[in-house]
Write a protein that holds these residues in place. Structure first.
Motif, PDB file in Angstrom:
ATOM      1  N   HIS A  36      23.252  44.440  48.451  1.00 48.18           N
ATOM      2  CA  HIS A  36      22.586  44.507  47.137  1.00 48.18           C
ATOM      3  C   HIS A  36      23.886  45.257  46.230  1.00 48.18           C
ATOM      4  O   HIS A  36      24.957  45.845  46.647  1.00 48.18           O
ATOM      5  CB  HIS A  36      21.821  45.963  47.202  1.00 48.18           C
ATOM      6  CG  HIS A  36      21.151  46.474  46.096  1.00 48.18           C
ATOM      7  ND1 HIS A  36      20.227  45.625  45.450  1.00 48.18           N
ATOM      8  CD2 HIS A  36      21.213  47.743  45.531  1.00 48.18           C
ATOM      9  CE1 HIS A  36      19.640  46.157  44.496  1.00 48.18           C
ATOM     10  NE2 HIS A  36      20.258  47.373  44.242  1.00 48.18           N
ATOM     11  N   SER A  37      23.792  44.779  44.873  1.00 45.91           N
ATOM     12  CA  SER A  37      24.604  45.417  44.004  1.00 45.91           C
ATOM     13  C   SER A  37      24.034  45.966  42.910  1.00 45.91           C
ATOM     14  O   SER A  37      22.757  45.888  42.448  1.00 45.91           O
ATOM     15  CB  SER A  37      25.267  44.138  43.223  1.00 45.91           C
ATOM     16  OG  SER A  37      24.221  43.212  42.430  1.00 45.91           O
ATOM     17  N   SER A  38      24.838  47.166  42.358  1.00 40.92           N
ATOM     18  CA  SER A  38      23.983  48.068  41.455  1.00 40.92           C
ATOM     19  C   SER A  38      24.982  49.092  40.532  1.00 40.92           C
ATOM     20  O   SER A  38      26.178  49.334  41.460  1.00 40.92           O
ATOM     21  CB  SER A  38      23.009  49.047  42.237  1.00 40.92           C
ATOM     22  OG  SER A  38      22.608  49.956  40.950  1.00 40.92           O
ATOM     23  N   GLU A  39      24.798  49.235  39.494  1.00 42.82           N
ATOM     24  CA  GLU A  39      25.801  50.074  38.838  1.00 42.82           C
ATOM     25  C   GLU A  39      24.830  51.344  38.255  1.00 42.82           C
ATOM     26  O   GLU A  39      25.705  51.969  37.484  1.00 42.82           O
ATOM     27  CB  GLU A  39      26.154  49.267  37.342  1.00 42.82           C
ATOM     28  CG  GLU A  39      26.815  47.938  37.634  1.00 42.82           C
ATOM     29  CD  GLU A  39      28.119  47.974  38.660  1.00 42.82           C
ATOM     30  OE1 GLU A  39      28.665  49.106  38.655  1.00 42.82           O
ATOM     31  OE2 GLU A  39      28.571  47.045  39.058  1.00 42.82           O
ATOM     32  N   ILE A  40      23.906  51.664  38.841  1.00 36.81           N
ATOM     33  CA  ILE A  40      23.046  52.962  38.544  1.00 36.81           C
ATOM     34  C   ILE A  40      23.768  54.151  39.216  1.00 36.81           C
ATOM     35  O   ILE A  40      23.724  54.102  40.513  1.00 36.81           O
ATOM     36  CB  ILE A  40      21.521  52.645  38.962  1.00 36.81           C
ATOM     37  CG1 ILE A  40      21.122  51.412  38.285  1.00 36.81           C
ATOM     38  CG2 ILE A  40      20.721  53.951  38.401  1.00 36.81           C
ATOM     39  CD1 ILE A  40      19.739  51.144  38.644  1.00 36.81           C
ATOM     40  N   TYR A  41      24.097  55.254  38.807  1.00 34.90           N
ATOM     41  CA  TYR A  41      24.640  56.224  39.316  1.00 34.90           C
ATOM     42  C   TYR A  41      23.550  56.833  40.394  1.00 34.90           C
ATOM     43  O   TYR A  41      23.857  57.294  41.429  1.00 34.90           O
ATOM     44  CB  TYR A  41      24.796  57.345  38.455  1.00 34.90           C
ATOM     45  CG  TYR A  41      25.227  58.667  38.880  1.00 34.90           C
ATOM     46  CD1 TYR A  41      26.652  58.828  39.405  1.00 34.90           C
ATOM     47  CD2 TYR A  41      24.447  59.908  38.878  1.00 34.90           C
ATOM     48  CE1 TYR A  41      27.131  59.942  39.899  1.00 34.90           C
ATOM     49  CE2 TYR A  41      25.001  60.875  39.739  1.00 34.90           C
ATOM     50  CZ  TYR A  41      26.176  61.050  39.946  1.00 34.90           C
ATOM     51  OH  TYR A  41      26.753  62.228  40.516  1.00 34.90           O
ATOM     52  N   GLU A  42      22.166  56.668  40.022  1.00 31.12           N
ATOM     53  CA  GLU A  42      21.308  57.536  40.916  1.00 31.12           C
ATOM     54  C   GLU A  42      20.569  56.548  41.798  1.00 31.12           C
ATOM     55  O   GLU A  42      19.495  56.322  42.035  1.00 31.12           O
ATOM     56  CB  GLU A  42      20.160  57.938  39.853  1.00 31.12           C
ATOM     57  CG  GLU A  42      20.352  59.150  39.023  1.00 31.12           C
ATOM     58  CD  GLU A  42      20.922  58.414  37.728  1.00 31.12           C
ATOM     59  OE1 GLU A  42      21.056  57.342  37.517  1.00 31.12           O
ATOM     60  OE2 GLU A  42      21.154  59.402  36.714  1.00 31.12           O
TER      61      GLU A  42
END
Length: 501
Positions: A36-42
Motif C-alpha cells: 500500500h502507498s500513502s502520504e497521509i500522516y494519519e
C-alpha cells in the motif's frame, strides 16, 4: 508460499529502487499481505496489519522529530510488515529519529535510494499476492469436494483416509493423542507407517467434540507445495472427524435418553432412584443381575456400539450404551449366577473386539456393581483406566486398582518421595542408560516373582532377564523376592509409571 518481505526485496522492481534496510533486519521474514502507498500522516488507523507501506514522506513534511516518532509508533502498532521511504522528494536523507524509532519498535524500515513509480511496485507484488490467495482457494475447494464426495458415499475413516492420501499424494497416518497408530493409507505395514510418520513433512490436529483427539500426519512424497499440502491435510482432518462422529443415522429419542442417563451416572448427577429411566432403556436392575460399567475410546460411534452389543449377545444379556462426550459408555447386565461378572464382561468384550476386527477401539471394564447407585463409580473407574493405559486395547480396573488409587488419593510430592526412597537408584540408572529396570521389576512382581513368566512377558531370554534382575538387586541393595518388600516395591513402580505418564 506466502510472500515475505525478504523475498519482496529480491524482486527486480524493488532492486531498481536500490533498497537499504536500516532497521528491523531480524523481522524480514514477516508475511506481506498487501503493498500500500500513502502520504497521509494519519494513515495508522486505516491499516489492518501485514501491509508494506510505501511513502515519499510527504505527510511528514513540516513535522518535528516527536511527530515523526509518533507516526511510526502508530504504524508499528497496527502490525504492518514494514515501511519503505523513498528519498529525494521530501527527505534527501533518512531522518535519524525514524530509524531510531523503527529499531525501538523492531519494525523493518527501508530506504529507497532511486525513484521507481509506486504503481509499478504495487501492481507487480499485489498481483502475485492475489494469485497465491486464489490458488490456495482452488486447492482447498478441490480437496473439500473430493472428501465430501467420499463422505456422501458413506465412506468411513478408512475411506476418507484413502481419499485424503490421494489428494495429498503421500502416505497418511492417523495417530491418537497418546501416539498410538490408529489407521494408515499408502504404506505396506505398520512398520512402514511408523517410518513414514518419523519422516513426516506436515501434520494437522484432529478434534472431536471440541477436544484434541489426535493428529493426521503426512509422510514424504507429496508433490504439493508446503502451503497447499497444509491446506489439503487440514481439510482431510476435518473430514476424518466427521467420519468418526457419524453413526449412520440420527440418534433416536431413546438413544438420547440413554446417553443422558449414562452422562448423569458417570458425573454423579442422577437422581436418587434412576431405576425407572434404566428400565425404560431396557436395562434389568433387579437383584438377579450385576452391572458392569464400560468405557470405549472410539473413532466411530457405530463401531463402539456394535462391540458392546456383540458382547451382550455373547453373555446372553442386554447392554445400555450411548455416546457421552468423546467416549462411548456402556453397561452390561451380567446374571448373578456368573461367578466373576467383571471378568466375564471383559472376556465377552475381548471376543467381540476380535470378531468385529476393530483395532481402532480401546475398551476399559469397570468393577461389578450391585445396582445403579454403584454403577456411576464403575463407569468413572473405567473412564480413568482409559487414561492410565493407552497402549492396550482392553484394560480392566481390577488390573489397574493400584494406579487408580494413586490417582485418586496420592499427593504428587508424596508419590515422588515414595519413588525416590524406594526405587530411586533404578530410576536414576534408567535415566542415565535409557533402560527400563523399573518396568522389569514391576513385571517380575506382577508375575509372582517367576523369572520364567516375567521373561516371557518381556520377550527376553532367561539369561538376559537374570542379568537385569541381578543389576536391580545390586542397585537396590536388597533381594526383591523378599515378601515383606513386595507391597512397597509395587506401589513405588506403579507411582513412577503414573507420574511418568
Amino acid at each position: 508460499m506466502p510472500l515475505t518481505l525478504r523475498e519482496l526485496l529480491s524482486f527486480e522492481v524493488l532492486r531498481e529502487a536500490r533498497p537499504e534496510v536500516l532497521a528491523g533486519e531480524t523481522a524480514l521474514d514477516r508475511v506481506v499481505r498487501w503493498v500500500h502507498s500513502s502520504e497521509i500522516y494519519e494513515i495508522g488507523p486505516l491499516l489492518t496489519g501485514g501491509e508494506l507501506l510505501l511513502t515519499t514522506g510527504l505527510g511528514l513534511a513540516g513535522t518535528d522529530a516527536g511527530a515523526r516518532r509518533h507516526y511510526l509508533r502508530e504504524i508499528a502498532a497496527r502490525g504492518v510488515a514494514g515501511v519503505a521511504l523513498e528519498l529525494g522528494r521530501t527527505f534527501p536523507e533518512t531522518p535519524r529519529e525514524l530509524v531510531e524509532e523503527a529499531r525501538r519498535q523492531e519494525l523493518p524500515f527501508i530506504a529507497l535510494h532511486a525513484v521507481v513509480p509506486f504503481i509499478r511496485i504495487t501492481e507487480h507484488v499485489n498481483t502475485l499476492i492475489v494469485d497465491y490467495a486464489s490458488r490456495r482457494l482452488r486447492v482447498g475447494d478441490s480437496a473439500t469436494r473430493a472428501l465430501n464426495e467420499a463422505l456422501i458415499a458413506g465412506a468411513g475413516v478408512a475411506g476418507v483416509l484413502a481419499t485424503g492420501a490421494e489428494v495429498v499424494g503421500a502416505p497418511l497416518m492417523l495417530l491418537s493423542a497418546s501416539g498410538a497408530l490408529v489407521a494408515a493409507h499408502g504404506v505396506g505395514s505398520d512398520r512402514d507407517a511408523w517410518r513414514a510418520a518419523e519422516r513426516a513433512v506436515c501434520e494437522s490436529p484432529v478434534t472431536l467434540h471440541g477436544h484434541p483427539w489426535g493428529r493426521l500426519v503426512a509422510g514424504p512424497g507429496s508433490a504439493l507445495p508446503a502451503d497447499d499440502l497444509a491446506i489439503a491435510l487440514e481439510r482431510t482432518a476435518v473430514a476424518l472427524a466427521l467420519a468418526m462422529l457419524r453413526t449412520g443415522s440420527p440418534p433416536s429419542e431413546r438413544d438420547r435418553q440413554t446417553s443422558a442417563l449414562l452422562r448423569d451416572l458417570i458425573e454423579g448427577t442422577a437422581e436418587a432412584d434412576p431405576g425407572v429411566r434404566a428400565v425404560m432403556a431396557g436395562l434389568p436392575t433387579g437383584p438377579g443381575h450385576l452391572l458392569v460399567g464400560v468405557a470405549v475410546d472410539a473413532l466411530e460411534t457405530a463401531a463402539a456400539l456394535a462391540v458392546l452389543d456383540r458382547a451382550a449377545h455373547i453373555l446372553h444379556t442386554t447392554a445400555l450404551r450411548g455416546r457421552v462426550g468423546r467416549l462411548v459408555l456402556g453397561t452390561l447386565a451380567v446374571p448373578v449366577a456368573v461367578a466373576d461378572a467383571a471378568g466375564a464382561a471383559a472376556q465377552a468384550l475381548e471376543e467381540a473386539l476380535r470378531r468385529l476386527h476393530t483395532p481402532q477401539l480401546r475398551v476399559a471394564v469397570g468393577h461389578a456393581a450391585t445396582g445403579l447407585a454403584e454403577l456411576g463409580g464403575s463407569l468413572r473407574d473405567a473412564r480413568a483406566a482409559l487414561g492410565l493405559r493407552r497402549d492396550a486395547r482392553l484394560v480392566t480396573t481390577r488390573a489397574l486398582a493400584l494406579e487408580l488409587e494413586l490417582t485418586r488419593h496420592a499427593d504428587a510430592r508424596h508419590a515422588a518421595e515414595l519413588v525416590r526412597r524406594t526405587i530411586g537408584p533404578l530410576v536414576d540408572w534408567d535415566t542415565a542408560h535409557r533402560t527400563d529396570l523399573v518396568g522389569t521389576l514391576e513385571v517380575f512382581l506382577l508375575h509372582g516373582c517367576s523369572a520364567t513368566r516375567a521373561a516371557a512377558a518381556l520377550h527376553l531370554g532367561r539369561q538376559t532377564f537374570y542379568q537385569r534382575l541381578q543389576r536391580i538387586e545390586t542397585l537396590l541393595g536388597h533381594p526383591v523376592t523378599d515378601p515383606g518388600a513386595h507391597a512397597a516395591l509395587l506401589l513405588a513402580t506403579a507411582a513412577h509409571r503414573v507420574a511418568s505418564r
